[in-house]
Design a protein around this motif. Structure first.
Motif, PDB file in Angstrom:
ATOM      1  N   LYS A  82      27.215 -20.845   5.544  1.00 38.37           N
ATOM      2  CA  LYS A  82      25.902 -21.438   5.754  1.00 38.37           C
ATOM      3  C   LYS A  82      24.902 -21.013   4.689  1.00 38.37           C
ATOM      4  O   LYS A  82      24.078 -21.810   4.238  1.00 38.37           O
ATOM      5  CB  LYS A  82      25.379 -21.035   7.144  1.00 38.37           C
ATOM      6  N   ILE A  83      24.981 -19.758   4.261  1.00 36.16           N
ATOM      7  CA  ILE A  83      24.070 -19.274   3.214  1.00 36.16           C
ATOM      8  C   ILE A  83      24.317 -20.034   1.915  1.00 36.16           C
ATOM      9  O   ILE A  83      23.374 -20.433   1.219  1.00 36.16           O
ATOM     10  CB  ILE A  83      24.248 -17.758   2.994  1.00 36.16           C
ATOM     11  N   ASP A  84      25.594 -20.254   1.581  1.00 37.09           N
ATOM     12  CA  ASP A  84      25.939 -21.032   0.373  1.00 37.09           C
ATOM     13  C   ASP A  84      25.344 -22.435   0.459  1.00 37.09           C
ATOM     14  O   ASP A  84      24.815 -22.966  -0.522  1.00 37.09           O
ATOM     15  CB  ASP A  84      27.463 -21.124   0.216  1.00 37.09           C
ATOM     16  N   GLU A  85      25.439 -23.025   1.652  1.00 36.86           N
ATOM     17  CA  GLU A  85      24.905 -24.373   1.849  1.00 36.86           C
ATOM     18  C   GLU A  85      23.396 -24.405   1.631  1.00 36.86           C
ATOM     19  O   GLU A  85      22.868 -25.319   0.981  1.00 36.86           O
ATOM     20  CB  GLU A  85      25.244 -24.840   3.271  1.00 36.86           C
ATOM     21  N   ILE A  86      22.693 -23.390   2.134  1.00 43.19           N
ATOM     22  CA  ILE A  86      21.239 -23.320   1.963  1.00 43.19           C
ATOM     23  C   ILE A  86      20.876 -23.163   0.493  1.00 43.19           C
ATOM     24  O   ILE A  86      19.948 -23.815  -0.020  1.00 43.19           O
ATOM     25  CB  ILE A  86      20.661 -22.138   2.796  1.00 43.19           C
ATOM     26  N   ILE A  87      21.607 -22.303  -0.210  1.00 38.38           N
ATOM     27  CA  ILE A  87      21.344 -22.091  -1.643  1.00 38.38           C
ATOM     28  C   ILE A  87      21.524 -23.391  -2.418  1.00 38.38           C
ATOM     29  O   ILE A  87      20.696 -23.752  -3.264  1.00 38.38           O
ATOM     30  CB  ILE A  87      22.280 -20.994  -2.201  1.00 38.38           C
ATOM     31  N   ILE A  88      22.609 -24.108  -2.122  1.00 42.66           N
ATOM     32  CA  ILE A  88      22.897 -25.365  -2.832  1.00 42.66           C
ATOM     33  C   ILE A  88      21.816 -26.397  -2.556  1.00 42.66           C
ATOM     34  O   ILE A  88      21.289 -27.036  -3.471  1.00 42.66           O
ATOM     35  CB  ILE A  88      24.289 -25.903  -2.428  1.00 42.66           C
ATOM     36  N   LYS A  89      21.416 -26.542  -1.283  1.00 43.06           N
ATOM     37  CA  LYS A  89      20.408 -27.548  -0.922  1.00 43.06           C
ATOM     38  C   LYS A  89      19.050 -27.234  -1.535  1.00 43.06           C
ATOM     39  O   LYS A  89      18.291 -28.139  -1.886  1.00 43.06           O
ATOM     40  CB  LYS A  89      20.288 -27.640   0.596  1.00 43.06           C
ATOM     41  N   SER A  90      18.752 -25.950  -1.678  1.00 49.85           N
ATOM     42  CA  SER A  90      17.448 -25.570  -2.241  1.00 49.85           C
ATOM     43  C   SER A  90      17.442 -25.637  -3.763  1.00 49.85           C
ATOM     44  O   SER A  90      16.379 -25.613  -4.388  1.00 49.85           O
ATOM     45  CB  SER A  90      17.080 -24.151  -1.789  1.00 49.85           C
ATOM     46  N   SER A  91      18.627 -25.727  -4.367  1.00 52.83           N
ATOM     47  CA  SER A  91      18.723 -25.682  -5.832  1.00 52.83           C
ATOM     48  C   SER A  91      18.994 -27.034  -6.479  1.00 52.83           C
ATOM     49  O   SER A  91      18.798 -27.205  -7.679  1.00 52.83           O
ATOM     50  CB  SER A  91      19.831 -24.703  -6.249  1.00 52.83           C
ATOM     51  N   GLY A  92      19.460 -28.002  -5.695  1.00 52.43           N
ATOM     52  CA  GLY A  92      19.766 -29.313  -6.281  1.00 52.43           C
ATOM     53  C   GLY A  92      20.840 -30.017  -5.486  1.00 52.43           C
ATOM     54  O   GLY A  92      20.851 -29.935  -4.258  1.00 52.43           O
ATOM     55  N   TYR A  93      21.723 -30.695  -6.199  1.00 51.08           N
ATOM     56  CA  TYR A  93      22.822 -31.388  -5.521  1.00 51.08           C
ATOM     57  C   TYR A  93      24.075 -31.300  -6.388  1.00 51.08           C
ATOM     58  O   TYR A  93      24.008 -31.038  -7.588  1.00 51.08           O
ATOM     59  CB  TYR A  93      22.462 -32.849  -5.243  1.00 51.08           C
ATOM     60  N   ILE A  94      25.218 -31.540  -5.754  1.00 46.82           N
ATOM     61  CA  ILE A  94      26.497 -31.449  -6.444  1.00 46.82           C
ATOM     62  C   ILE A  94      26.935 -32.848  -6.872  1.00 46.82           C
ATOM     63  O   ILE A  94      26.927 -33.789  -6.071  1.00 46.82           O
ATOM     64  CB  ILE A  94      27.573 -30.827  -5.527  1.00 46.82           C
ATOM     65  N   GLN A  95      27.304 -32.974  -8.138  1.00 44.91           N
ATOM     66  CA  GLN A  95      27.768 -34.261  -8.653  1.00 44.91           C
ATOM     67  C   GLN A  95      29.167 -34.564  -8.134  1.00 44.91           C
ATOM     68  O   GLN A  95      30.041 -33.703  -8.154  1.00 44.91           O
ATOM     69  CB  GLN A  95      27.784 -34.210 -10.186  1.00 44.91           C
ATOM     70  N   SER A  96      29.367 -35.766  -7.646  1.00 42.58           N
ATOM     71  CA  SER A  96      30.697 -36.140  -7.168  1.00 42.58           C
ATOM     72  C   SER A  96      31.596 -36.526  -8.338  1.00 42.58           C
ATOM     73  O   SER A  96      31.120 -36.770  -9.449  1.00 42.58           O
ATOM     74  CB  SER A  96      30.600 -37.306  -6.183  1.00 42.58           C
TER      75      SER A  96
END
Length: 330
Positions: free
Chosen positions: A32-46
């Motif tokens: 969950k912490i990883d998910e929060i970090i990712i959402k607060s930092s940008g998005y992942i390219q598919s």
């Protein structure tokens, strides 16, 4: 926290939650912490992304997910190679369905061959068969349009492919770049005189791309590519062409040459304007070991003119009128 990952990673389309779920199922242990970090930092390219390394920390991995560019792989279409051989290569190297590649190509290609410019392409992993073929066709057409506009001031696709067909014969026959305008002059001269081209290279089409042309093939092949049986240029380009061969077809040297044969000593061609001289050049090869140095130690005036043509920028060369040029190539 150390992590191990594959260098090239496929990211599915979807929300960050879906991607996190996919990574967890793939063994990356995202929380969950990883998910929060990712959402607060940008998005992942598919798509396929290039992580660039196998061992890294969890934070480095997250940073790579957010910043890595698409994973690219290069593939080269060699000048003189046919679409048939190239698509098979494309299927192998990108793990794509060969039948689907051929289906899309045959549906959208303007002519049977010559639709994809001979060049090196950087393509992202994960493109499907339709997208990769349509991309190659579109990129090639764009380059053709730019090249034609520089020479003629416009792009007529139907007429342009007459040049592609002409260039494909040059591409198959010329031993070097500097020979191209001389081979072009032979083709133009024979067409103007109503002679058969009688060039083996035109029979190296499609699946026959790299096969030796035998007397039997010449007797049995009924396609328009058989320039021993049919006058004029083939109905379709023989192979993929370079911009150099197109240039040579539009700007041939002025010569009286009607024949040429490869010289076993150099691998270059000996050109002649009469059949007797041509026969003498053929006889001179008897008993001579093929060395193919591709070195012209005594260039003629025409050799030098051909070299100048290939060195000069197309914007500084005067193209022949379209009417005159097409009178000779059709």
């Amino acid at each position: 926290m150390p992590m191990t990952t594959s260098k090239i990673l496929q990211i599915p389309k979807g929300s960050t939650n879906n991607i996190i779920s996919y990574l967890n199922k793939s063994g990356y242990e995202m929380n969950k912490i990883d998910e929060i970090i990712i959402k607060s930092s940008g998005y992942i390219q598919s798509g396929w992304i290039d992580i660039g390394t196998y061992n890294l920390t969890k934070m480095d991995f997250i940073n790579k997910l957010l910043t890595s560019k698409a994973a690219l792989k290069t593939i080269t279409l060699i000048p003189g190679e046919t679409y048939y051989v190239f698509i098979k290569k494309l299927s192998r190297e990108f793990n794509l369905n060969e039948a689907k590649l051929f289906k899309t190509y045959n549906e959208f290609a303007f002519r049977k061959d010559g639709n994809i410019l001979a060049d090196t392409y950087s393509l992202p992993f994960g493109m499907n068969e339709d997208h990769i073929i349509l991309y190659l066709l579109a990129q090639s057409d764009k380059k053709y349009q730019e090249f034609s506009t520089k020479i003629f001031g416009h792009y007529d696709k139907k007429k342009w492919y007459n040049y592609i067909t002409l260039a494909s014969v040059i591409q198959k026959e010329a031993a070097t770049r500097n020979e191209m305008p001389i081979v072009a002059s032979v083709i133009h001269n024979r067409l103007k005189k109503g002679m058969h081209l009688q060039m083996d290279g035109t029979l190296n089409y499609g699946k026959y791309s790299n096969e030796v042309v035998t007397a039997q093939r010449i007797r049995e092949d009924e396609s328009s590519y058989n320039t021993y049986k049919h006058k004029g240029l083939p109905k379709d380009p023989v192979c993929a062409v370079s911009l150099d061969s197109i240039k040579a077809g539009i700007f041939p040297v002025k010569s009286d040459y009607l024949y040429f044969v490869r010289d076993n000593k150099t691998g270059l061609h000996k050109f002649s304007k009469d059949y007797q001289k041509h026969q003498a050049n053929i006889s001179a090869n008897i008993g001579v070991t093929k060395t193919y140095t591709k070195v012209n130690e005594n260039p003629s005036k025409i050799d030098n003119e051909a070299s100048d043509i290939m060195k000069t920028d197309i914007t500084k060369q005067k193209a022949p009128s379209i009417k005159d040029l097409f009178n000779s190539v059709n």
